[in-house]
Design a protein around this motif. Structure first.
Motif, short mmCIF file in Angstrom:
data_model
loop_
_atom_site.label_atom_id
_atom_site.label_comp_id
_atom_site.label_asym_id
_atom_site.label_seq_id
_atom_site.Cartn_x
_atom_site.Cartn_y
_atom_site.Cartn_z
N THR A 217 98.15 -39.14 46.21
CA THR A 217 97.65 -40.68 47.00
C THR A 217 96.29 -40.53 47.62
O THR A 217 96.38 -39.37 48.48
CB THR A 217 98.75 -40.71 47.82
OG1 THR A 217 100.11 -41.37 47.21
CG2 THR A 217 98.36 -41.99 48.79
N LEU B 256 92.95 -41.26 49.64
CA LEU B 256 92.51 -41.94 50.45
C LEU B 256 90.67 -41.74 50.63
O LEU B 256 90.45 -40.50 50.67
CB LEU B 256 92.58 -41.90 52.10
CG LEU B 256 94.32 -42.03 52.18
CD1 LEU B 256 94.72 -41.73 53.87
CD2 LEU B 256 94.72 -43.28 51.54
N LYS C 257 92.96 -45.36 47.68
CA LYS C 257 92.62 -46.42 48.76
C LYS C 257 91.13 -46.33 49.02
O LYS C 257 90.67 -45.04 49.55
CB LYS C 257 93.38 -46.26 50.07
CG LYS C 257 94.95 -46.51 49.69
CD LYS C 257 95.30 -48.29 49.21
CE LYS C 257 96.90 -48.13 48.95
NZ LYS C 257 97.12 -49.45 48.31
N PHE D 99 94.04 -45.59 60.10
CA PHE D 99 94.82 -46.11 58.68
C PHE D 99 95.30 -44.93 57.89
O PHE D 99 96.42 -45.08 57.67
CB PHE D 99 93.40 -46.52 58.10
CG PHE D 99 93.86 -46.98 56.72
CD1 PHE D 99 94.25 -48.25 56.31
CD2 PHE D 99 94.13 -46.13 55.68
CE1 PHE D 99 94.68 -48.83 55.17
CE2 PHE D 99 94.43 -46.53 54.34
CZ PHE D 99 94.73 -47.76 54.13
N THR D 100 94.68 -43.82 58.37
CA THR D 100 95.27 -42.53 57.64
C THR D 100 96.91 -42.28 58.30
O THR D 100 97.63 -41.96 57.51
CB THR D 100 94.45 -41.28 57.79
OG1 THR D 100 93.24 -41.52 57.06
CG2 THR D 100 95.06 -40.03 56.98
N HIS E 142 99.11 -44.94 57.11
CA HIS E 142 99.36 -45.08 55.68
C HIS E 142 100.33 -43.75 55.16
O HIS E 142 100.61 -43.85 54.12
CB HIS E 142 98.14 -44.95 54.92
CG HIS E 142 98.43 -45.49 53.41
ND1 HIS E 142 98.50 -46.73 52.94
CD2 HIS E 142 97.99 -44.50 52.26
CE1 HIS E 142 98.64 -46.91 51.65
NE2 HIS E 142 98.45 -45.76 51.36
N THR E 143 100.01 -42.60 55.80
CA THR E 143 100.96 -41.42 55.42
C THR E 143 102.05 -41.11 56.18
O THR E 143 102.45 -40.06 56.28
CB THR E 143 100.03 -40.25 55.49
OG1 THR E 143 99.31 -39.96 57.16
CG2 THR E 143 98.72 -40.56 54.70
#
Length: 404
Positions: free
Chosen positions: A108, A110, A133, A151-152, A155-156
């Motif tokens: 995944t 980023l 992303k 965001f990180t 999102h994680t």
């Protein structure tokens, strides 16, 4: 037929034991690379027996065999599973290529870019999976960094953050340290050092929780005094030392830190010759008159021409750097330093083991050849020799350049 002296036999016994152990663990394959390595070791053994004392021959042969087998070993890789990685500077170059590779492996990803509509960002959006992303971020803007960090973290939350790849960086100017404005040093430090520091510190709680990886792209210019790269090299030296410090401090947490020191590769920034010409013209336009007279416009033109020639020899295949970054993220025991690219081994050997004068001449011949500034050429008015300075160390009349 002469029998081998016992030191040589002892070295071969050590090499054979190491090879057998690697074969049993499936870290080594029988094939042409192993056969070629053994042939070279046999030739080295023949030379050592004739040129070196027995104990020295033992040391050289055993050390060489150990290093060769270590290089041939297939490094154990961790499974990708659901690992998430954040990569900075993915508009082009190493960042874009690494994002594509890690996405293909199942990470995944980023990926931060300066512009969400840049050609590199559009390419990533088109060719990568929906897992990737794209995040807009300028490392000189605290608000951008804070937004990416938040965001990180969100999102994680379920998978955790496995890795941070500090790839974003910049080199603004080619010129002697005296010719480079202080603002150039500040700009390089702002992106290459402080931006990397802020991203790393901001993500450390997540990386500590996952016992993850930090991979930072630095440069040999941070290890050696490359002519005319003082601002860039200083920032890369600072970030490399910072990562060495993190490596020691984060060891109890299980976080492994690696630094990539690549040779010169043909990234988009390297291929953009117009930007270097524009920056040279800006330097000439803004250089104080005193410095321009002392060095000469032809001196600056020479530096720029030599630099562009060096860039024209850059390696076109970025895969060695991408492979190094991937290995640093997935190897069970990643290296502290990676040196992808041709010629770096010789360069570092010269830098660390040869006299200072030879080191300097090698860097000049390899990168930018010497060119005498205008004021030091015979017959030029204002020529000042070292003897003149020693005889008259006092200040000369006239306005101080700092008084303007």
């Amino acid at each position: 037929m002469e029998s081998w002296p016992w030191p040589s036999g002892g070295a071969w016994l050590l090499v054979a034991a190491r090879a057998l152990l690697q074969l049993l663990r499936a870290d080594l394959r029988l094939g042409r690379p192993l056969l070629a390595a053994l042939t070279l070791l046999a030739a080295l053994d023949w030379l050592c027996q004739r040129l070196l004392p027995p104990l020295a021959a033992l040391a050289v042969l055993a050390a060489t065999g150990w290093i060769v087998l270590s290089r041939l070993a297939r490094r154990q890789r961790l499974p990708v599973a659901t690992r998430a990685v954040l990569i900075t500077g993915c508009d082009s170059g190493f960042g874009k290529a690494t994002a594509k590779n890690l996405d293909a492996l199942g990470f995944t990803v980023l990926a931060t870019v300066l512009d969400l509509n840049s050609p590199g960002a559009l390419e990533l959006r088109a060719c990568c999976s929906p897992r990737l992303k794209l995040l807009q971020m300028d490392l000189t803007k605290p608000a951008d960094i804070s937004r990416v960090l938040e965001f990180t973290k969100a999102h994680t939350a379920s998978t955790g953050l496995w890795g941070l790849v500090n790839n974003a960086g910049q080199n603004i100017l080619v010129g002697d340290a005296e010719l480079s404005p202080v603002s150039t040093f500040r700009s390089c430090m702002e992106v290459n050092f402080f931006g990397t520091l802020e991203m790393t510190k901001g993500l450390l709680p997540l990386l500590r929780h996952s016992s993850g990886r930090i991979v930072t792209v630095s440069s040999p210019a941070g290890d050696m005094p490359f002519p005319c790269l003082a601002a860039y090299g200083t920032s890369k030296a600072a970030v490399a030392l910072l990562m060495d410090t993190f490596s020691c401090e984060l060891l109890p947490w299980g976080v492994k830190v690696s630094v990539i020191q690549p040779a010169c590769f043909k990234t988009e920034a390297v291929k953009d010759m117009d930007q270097w010409e524009e920056r040279k013209q800006q330097l000439l336009a803004n250089l104080p008159r005193e410095l321009l007279q002392a060095y000469g416009e032809d001196y600056i033109e020479h530096l720029n021409g030599q630099f562009l020639h060096c860039l024209s020899q850059a390696l076109p295949d970025l895969s060695p750097v991408v492979d190094a970054i991937t290995d640093a993220l997935l190897a069970a025991q990643p290296r502290r330093r990676y040196y992808p690219g041709h010629g770096l081994g010789l360069m570092y050997f010269i830098h660390y083991y040869l006299p200072e004068g030879l080191r300097r001449r090698f860097l000049q011949s390899f990168f930018i050849s010497p060119y005498v500034p205008r004021a030091l050429r015979p017959g030029q008015p204002g020529l000042t020799s070292a003897r003149d300075v020693a005889q008259d160390p006092g200040p000369k009349p006239g306005p101080s350049p700092t008084a303007q």
